[in-house]
Write an enzyme that holds these catalytic residues in place. Structure first.
Site, PDB file in Angstrom:
ATOM      1  N   CYS A 132      69.358  60.444  62.154  1.00 32.36           N
ATOM      2  CA  CYS A 132      68.913  59.084  62.451  1.00 32.36           C
ATOM      3  C   CYS A 132      68.004  59.052  63.677  1.00 32.36           C
ATOM      4  O   CYS A 132      67.353  58.057  63.943  1.00 32.36           O
ATOM      5  CB  CYS A 132      70.108  58.182  62.698  1.00 32.36           C
ATOM      6  N   GLU A 189      62.321  54.320  55.571  1.00 40.98           N
ATOM      7  CA  GLU A 189      63.037  55.486  56.113  1.00 40.98           C
ATOM      8  C   GLU A 189      63.145  56.505  54.978  1.00 40.98           C
ATOM      9  O   GLU A 189      63.753  56.223  53.945  1.00 40.98           O
ATOM     10  CB  GLU A 189      64.435  55.089  56.580  1.00 40.98           C
ATOM     11  N   PHE A 206      76.769  60.612  55.705  1.00 41.89           N
ATOM     12  CA  PHE A 206      76.871  62.037  55.384  1.00 41.89           C
ATOM     13  C   PHE A 206      76.233  62.930  56.436  1.00 41.89           C
ATOM     14  O   PHE A 206      76.567  64.107  56.542  1.00 41.89           O
ATOM     15  CB  PHE A 206      76.220  62.317  54.009  1.00 41.89           C
ATOM     16  N   LYS A 213      86.934  56.353  56.974  1.00 42.42           N
ATOM     17  CA  LYS A 213      86.450  56.584  55.609  1.00 42.42           C
ATOM     18  C   LYS A 213      85.183  57.396  55.779  1.00 42.42           C
ATOM     19  O   LYS A 213      84.106  56.857  56.040  1.00 42.42           O
ATOM     20  CB  LYS A 213      86.159  55.234  54.941  1.00 42.42           C
TER      21      LYS A 213
HETATM   22  P1  NAD Z   1      74.915  55.209  53.297  1.00 43.19           P
HETATM   23  O1  NAD Z   1      74.574  53.861  53.815  1.00 43.19           O
HETATM   24  O2  NAD Z   1      74.565  55.550  51.892  1.00 43.19           O
HETATM   25  O3  NAD Z   1      76.499  55.483  53.423  1.00 43.19           O
HETATM   26  C1  NAD Z   1      77.198  55.256  54.625  1.00 43.19           C
HETATM   27  C2  NAD Z   1      78.652  54.938  54.294  1.00 43.19           C
HETATM   28  O4  NAD Z   1      78.702  53.745  53.523  1.00 43.19           O
HETATM   29  C3  NAD Z   1      79.342  56.019  53.468  1.00 43.19           C
HETATM   30  O5  NAD Z   1      80.641  56.201  53.941  1.00 43.19           O
HETATM   31  C4  NAD Z   1      79.322  55.454  52.055  1.00 43.19           C
HETATM   32  O6  NAD Z   1      80.412  55.862  51.283  1.00 43.19           O
HETATM   33  C5  NAD Z   1      79.368  53.960  52.286  1.00 43.19           C
HETATM   34  N1  NAD Z   1      78.628  53.209  51.258  1.00 43.19           N
HETATM   35  C6  NAD Z   1      77.544  53.611  50.555  1.00 43.19           C
HETATM   36  N2  NAD Z   1      77.142  52.654  49.720  1.00 43.19           N
HETATM   37  C7  NAD Z   1      77.984  51.606  49.878  1.00 43.19           C
HETATM   38  C8  NAD Z   1      78.076  50.315  49.294  1.00 43.19           C
HETATM   39  N3  NAD Z   1      77.210  49.910  48.364  1.00 43.19           N
HETATM   40  N4  NAD Z   1      79.053  49.489  49.708  1.00 43.19           N
HETATM   41  C9  NAD Z   1      79.919  49.887  50.644  1.00 43.19           C
HETATM   42  N5  NAD Z   1      79.882  51.107  51.236  1.00 43.19           N
HETATM   43  C10 NAD Z   1      78.927  51.965  50.862  1.00 43.19           C
HETATM   44  O7  NAD Z   1      74.265  56.252  54.315  1.00 43.19           O
HETATM   45  P2  NAD Z   1      74.172  57.831  54.188  1.00 43.19           P
HETATM   46  O8  NAD Z   1      73.155  58.159  53.137  1.00 43.19           O
HETATM   47  O9  NAD Z   1      75.512  58.438  54.092  1.00 43.19           O
HETATM   48  O10 NAD Z   1      73.605  58.216  55.620  1.00 43.19           O
HETATM   49  C11 NAD Z   1      72.249  58.174  55.957  1.00 43.19           C
HETATM   50  C12 NAD Z   1      71.879  56.875  56.622  1.00 43.19           C
HETATM   51  O11 NAD Z   1      72.665  56.693  57.798  1.00 43.19           O
HETATM   52  C13 NAD Z   1      70.438  56.840  57.090  1.00 43.19           C
HETATM   53  O12 NAD Z   1      69.910  55.580  56.802  1.00 43.19           O
HETATM   54  C14 NAD Z   1      70.543  57.054  58.587  1.00 43.19           C
HETATM   55  O13 NAD Z   1      69.488  56.539  59.362  1.00 43.19           O
HETATM   56  C15 NAD Z   1      71.809  56.348  58.888  1.00 43.19           C
HETATM   57  N6  NAD Z   1      72.370  56.806  60.153  1.00 43.19           N
HETATM   58  C16 NAD Z   1      72.207  55.983  61.226  1.00 43.19           C
HETATM   59  C17 NAD Z   1      72.677  56.384  62.455  1.00 43.19           C
HETATM   60  C18 NAD Z   1      72.516  55.507  63.660  1.00 43.19           C
HETATM   61  O14 NAD Z   1      73.032  55.857  64.692  1.00 43.19           O
HETATM   62  N7  NAD Z   1      71.836  54.377  63.584  1.00 43.19           N
HETATM   63  C19 NAD Z   1      73.332  57.618  62.592  1.00 43.19           C
HETATM   64  C20 NAD Z   1      73.481  58.421  61.457  1.00 43.19           C
HETATM   65  C21 NAD Z   1      72.989  57.994  60.239  1.00 43.19           C
END
Ligand code: NAD
Length: 496
Positions: free
Chosen positions: A282, A382, A150, A174
């Site tokens: 991130c 985090e 997000f 997605k």
């Molecule tokens: P999230 O892991 O909740 O969701 C990421 C994606 O996975 C979304 O599209 C979501 O729909 C899907 N998803 C969520 N739960 C799932 C499940 N149980 N099974 C399958 N798919 C699932 O992450 P978020 O809250 O959207 O984003 C924040 C996180 O992303 C933070 O941990 C941040 O550090 C990380 N992030 C990392 C980077 C990087 O470059 N390393 C960059 C941006 C964000």
């Protein structure tokens, strides 16, 4: 009655209704502004079928034509970037200027991908043996999947899809179900740019469609960005199904401040990198490691700056916007409570901020903790919100050991005027992206973005030359044009 955002398949908004959907909020008001359809595996099948057909043609399209489409997309995105930024602020909450900055960083990857003819060039060795030449070519994977978080609804997908499309693949993205609109506008821009229908598809949804993507035999690769537990799950599941995977996870980014640093500039950097986008980055700095005797002085400077920060609606000129959802806001606030219970000193408490915005927005002001210990949950976890922890250490070595002991290794920064110390730091630190007096060291588009340890699963980082490598498969051709000198029977390997 709100609108429902539906999928984008084969160059058009999907027309069939979905049984399941999610709510989209304006985080600055707390109101539900739209719904988003959740795809079933059957919808994904339709998207993959259309992508496979379109991708087969697109992969054969000349490099010249592909560059033209990429250039046209760049021009449209550049002209309409304010529209994308407005959608991001409306669904994510980050302030408008920051949303525009995000689009600009994504645009840089599009510009990089316009150099595709050079980036897809192979090698050629003439005369490796008697009349034999060897050359290498790289070909597209086919249909590739992108699953994004997000916090950067435009930039993170743009780490991947410009490169994937430039390399001749078809894409199924997605986006996060929390802020899916930017991807929809981008899909329309691709069509306007002349990308054939079916090369860029958007399916919305939750775990159901993600799991279907991980298992789908028609999807060759997965590029995932999100939290570490999900990244690990994605990596393990998709690789088991024979897919190429890059899964970028969470972070806990430390900023090491040495005693010789310019503390005014270091305090500015800590506040900008700690509280920009309400800490939902991130690459945000969430831990400041102060090498004594600087802790008292830098904490005073940071506090002074924090007390001047305004929290409010991202469209109204505030410094910091709301958090993305009420659930996330409450989770971050619970870490502030945990920090106090665990014995850290709360220097600035953001739990009851004065806000320029609606009463029901998902507000949390900036929080600063001192005397944080490595065993506390505010240090180990985090938090992904506007909470900055200060850990006091006695020496450079203690600071480096602390950073290297953390499970995450996304980004880090050192603040110092000692070139030798900075050089030693870049060599010794076990983190993928390092800033020297730069608090958020996001690599330029022609370098690659990625962390170490639990911040990335897989060995390929995003964009740059590694991006082109990820989205293509190599072939090596060994060729000879026969003449009589090649005759004769010899069952051994050639010796020269
Ligand atoms: P999230 O892991 O909740 O969701 C990421 C994606 O996975 C979304 O599209 C979501 O729909 C899907 N998803 C969520 N739960 C799932 C499940 N149980 N099974 C399958 N798919 C699932 O992450 P978020 O809250 O959207 O984003 C924040 C996180 O992303 C933070 O941990 C941040 O550090 C990380 N992030 C990392 C980077 C990087 O470059 N390393 C960059 C941006 C964000």
């Amino acid at each position: 009655m709100t609108t429902t955002i539906n999928h984008y398949i084969n160059g058009a908004q999907y027309s069939k209704a979905s049984d399941r959907s999610g709510e989209i909020f304006n985080p600055a008001t707390g109101e539900v502004t739209a719904h988003v359809a959740f795809a079933t595996p059957a919808v994904l099948d339709e998207a993959v079928a259309s992508a496979a057909k379109a991708g087969a043609e697109w992969g054969k399209t000349s490099l010249t034509k592909r560059v033209q489409v990429l250039f046209a997309f760049r021009e449209i995105l550049n002209a309409r970037k304010e529209e994308v930024a407005a959608l991001i602020t409306a669904e994510h909450g980050k302030v408008l200027s920051d949303a525009l900055g995000e689009v600009t960083r994504g645009l840089e990857v599009v510009e990089f991908a316009c150099g595709l003819p050079h980036l897809l060039k192979g090698g050629y060795s003439e005369g490796v043996s008697n009349g034999i030449d060897v050359y290498s070519i790289r070909q597209p994977l086919g249909v590739v999947g992108i699953i994004s978080p997000f916090n950067f609804p435009a930039m993170v997908p743009m780490w991947f899809f410009p490169v994937a499309i430039a390399a001749g693949n078809a894409v199924i993205i997605k986006p996060s179900e929390k802020d899916p609109s930017a991807s929809m506008l981008i899909a329309h821009m691709w069509k306007q740019a002349g990308l054939p229908d079916g090369v860029f598809n958007v399916v919305h949804g939750d775990k159901v469609v993600v799991d279907a993507m991980l298992a789908h035999p028609g999807i060759a690769s997965i590029s995932f960005v999100g939290s570490t537990p999900i990244a690990r799950y994605i990596y393990e599941s998709a690789t088991k199904n024979g897919k190429r995977v890059q899964a970028l996870g969470g972070a806990k980014n430390h900023m090491l401040v040495l005693p010789d640093a310019d503390l005014e500039l270091a305090a500015d950097a800590a506040v900008n990198a700690g509280f920009g986008s309400a800490g939902e980055r991130c690459m945000a700095i969430s831990v400041l490691v102060a090498v004594e005797p600087v802790a008292d002085a830098i904490i005073a400077k940071i506090t002074e700056r924090m007390l001047k920060l305004s929290t409010g609606d991202g469209t109204k000129g505030s410094d910091m916007g709301p958090l993305v959802t009420r659930v996330h806001r409450d989770k971050v606030a619970s870490y502030v409570e945990a920090g106090i219970k665990e014995g850290a000193t709360v220097v600035v408490d953001g739990r009851n901020p004065q806000v320029n915005g609606a009463a029901n927005g998902f507000w949390l002001g900036p929080t600063l903790f001192d005397n944080v210990k490595p065993t506390m949950s505010i240090y180990t976890d985090e938090i992904f919100g506007p909470v900055l922890s200060v850990v006091r250490v006695k020496s450079y070595e203690e600071g480096v050991n602390l950073i290297n002991s953390h499970i995450y290794g996304n980004g880090t920064a050192i603040f110092t005027n000692d070139g030798g110390a900075a050089r030693r730091f870049q060599n010794e630190i076990q983190v993928g992206m390092i800033g020297i007096n730069v608090p958020i060291p996001v690599p330029a588009a022609y370098y690659s973005f990625g962390g170490w340890k639990s911040s990335l699963f897989g060995d390929t980082h995003a964009h740059g030359s590694e991006g082109f490598h990820f989205f293509t498969r190599g072939k090596v051709v060994t060729s000879r044009w026969l003449d009589p000198s090649h005759g004769g029977i010899n069952l051994g390997f050639p010796q020269n």
